[in-house]
Design an enzyme around this catalytic site. Structure first.
Site, PDB file in Angstrom:
ATOM      1  N   LYS A 209      19.385  86.362  43.456  1.00 48.16           N
ATOM      2  CA  LYS A 209      19.113  85.239  42.559  1.00 48.16           C
ATOM      3  C   LYS A 209      19.463  85.588  41.114  1.00 48.16           C
ATOM      4  CE  LYS A 209      16.050  82.573  45.441  1.00 48.16           C
ATOM      5  NZ  LYS A 209      14.747  81.897  45.619  1.00 48.16           N
ATOM      6  N   ARG A 242      13.244  87.165  52.897  1.00 54.09           N
ATOM      7  CA  ARG A 242      14.366  86.279  53.219  1.00 54.09           C
ATOM      8  C   ARG A 242      15.593  86.783  52.451  1.00 54.09           C
ATOM      9  NH1 ARG A 242      16.793  81.621  51.054  1.00 54.09           N
ATOM     10  NH2 ARG A 242      17.511  80.122  52.629  1.00 54.09           N
TER      11      ARG A 242
END
Length: 263
Positions: A209, A242
């Protein structure tokens, strides 16, 4: 022991591995590779939720994910499949075809979704977020970041239980990158254990991210920070990671498990 969830994006525009050339054989190969590398769960998504992403219709999303869900469930019937969707019609069709987890990143799951999950004896991921992918990064003002996220998740857990879901069916996700600045994401990572008081499992999605970037690195250059952040998440109570980098994350998790068991 923590579980490892591999991200399967059946999308042309996801921020890291979206690909206009995605097709069923290529996606099934990714599933097979992830399982060989140690994934416990496959998380299939047909709509990008990155900041600024363009929404797609339920029909388009279903066209992207259903063939993969059906093929993956037939090929690996014992592997839990998760469906990353914010749309109840999409969730319903996935559950009919063997999906066991609905991963709703909208921040607005409601009793209709909880009742649907109960009907199929499935599980639901409740994510903290604000707004939509188009607006979320303008909604980062908090008076008490950790307290507000915890209160939001506690309220949603209570709603889910009121609809008949049990603790084992509810998973929380504090929502890294969803309506949070870089500094807020850092604070959240350092204090993840604050959310263990809610009494349910916690999923953490950090993989590649933007807030992990150093010197404006693009997603392919963010693997080292992702592995480090996931280790911190494990230390602070994450139950499901995840990720895109399944093989390297599995190595890290196995080392951490061995380290924790050492005298």
């Amino acid at each position: 022991m923590a579980q490892l969830m591999g991200i399967i994006n059946a999308t042309p525009d996801s921020f890291y591995d979206g690909n206009p050339e995605n097709n069923l054989p290529a996606l099934l190969k990714k599933c097979a590779d992830y399982l060989a590398d140690g994934a416990d769960i496959l998380d299939i998504g047909g709509e990008s939720t990155r900041p600024g992403a363009t929404p797609v219709s339920a029909e388009e999303e279903l066209a992207r994910v259903l063939p993969l869900i059906e093929a993956a469930h037939a090929q690996w019937p014992k592997i839990p499949l998760s469906l990353d969707t914010v749309k109840i019609p999409v969730a319903a069709e996935g559950l009919k075809r063997g999906v066991q987890i609905i991963n709703d990143v909208s921040g607005t799951p409601d009793p209709e979704l909880f009742s649907l999950v109960k009907k199929y004896n499935a599980q639901v991921v409740i994510t903290h977020s604000r707004g939509t992918p188009q607006t979320m990064q303008t909604l980062t003002d908090y008076t008490d970041l950790l307290g507000e996220i915890r209160d939001f998740l506690a309220q949603k857990v209570s709603q889910a239980k009121a609809c008949g879901l049990t603790n084992t069916q509810i998973i929380i996700d504090p929502g890294f990158g969803f309506a949070k600045t870089r500094e807020q994401n850092y604070a959240l990572l350092k204090h993840l254990d604050d959310f263990k008081t809610l009494g349910v499992r916690m999923l953490v999605g950090l993989s590649r991210k933007t807030f992990l970037a150093q010197k404006r690195e693009l997603p392919p250059k963010r693997k080292a920070q992702t592995l480090c952040a996931n280790l911190v998440a494990l230390q602070n109570g994450a139950d499901i990671l995840r990720v895109h980098d399944v093989r390297d994350t599995r190595k890290m998790m196995d080392f951490y498990t061995e380290l924790e068991a050492a005298q």
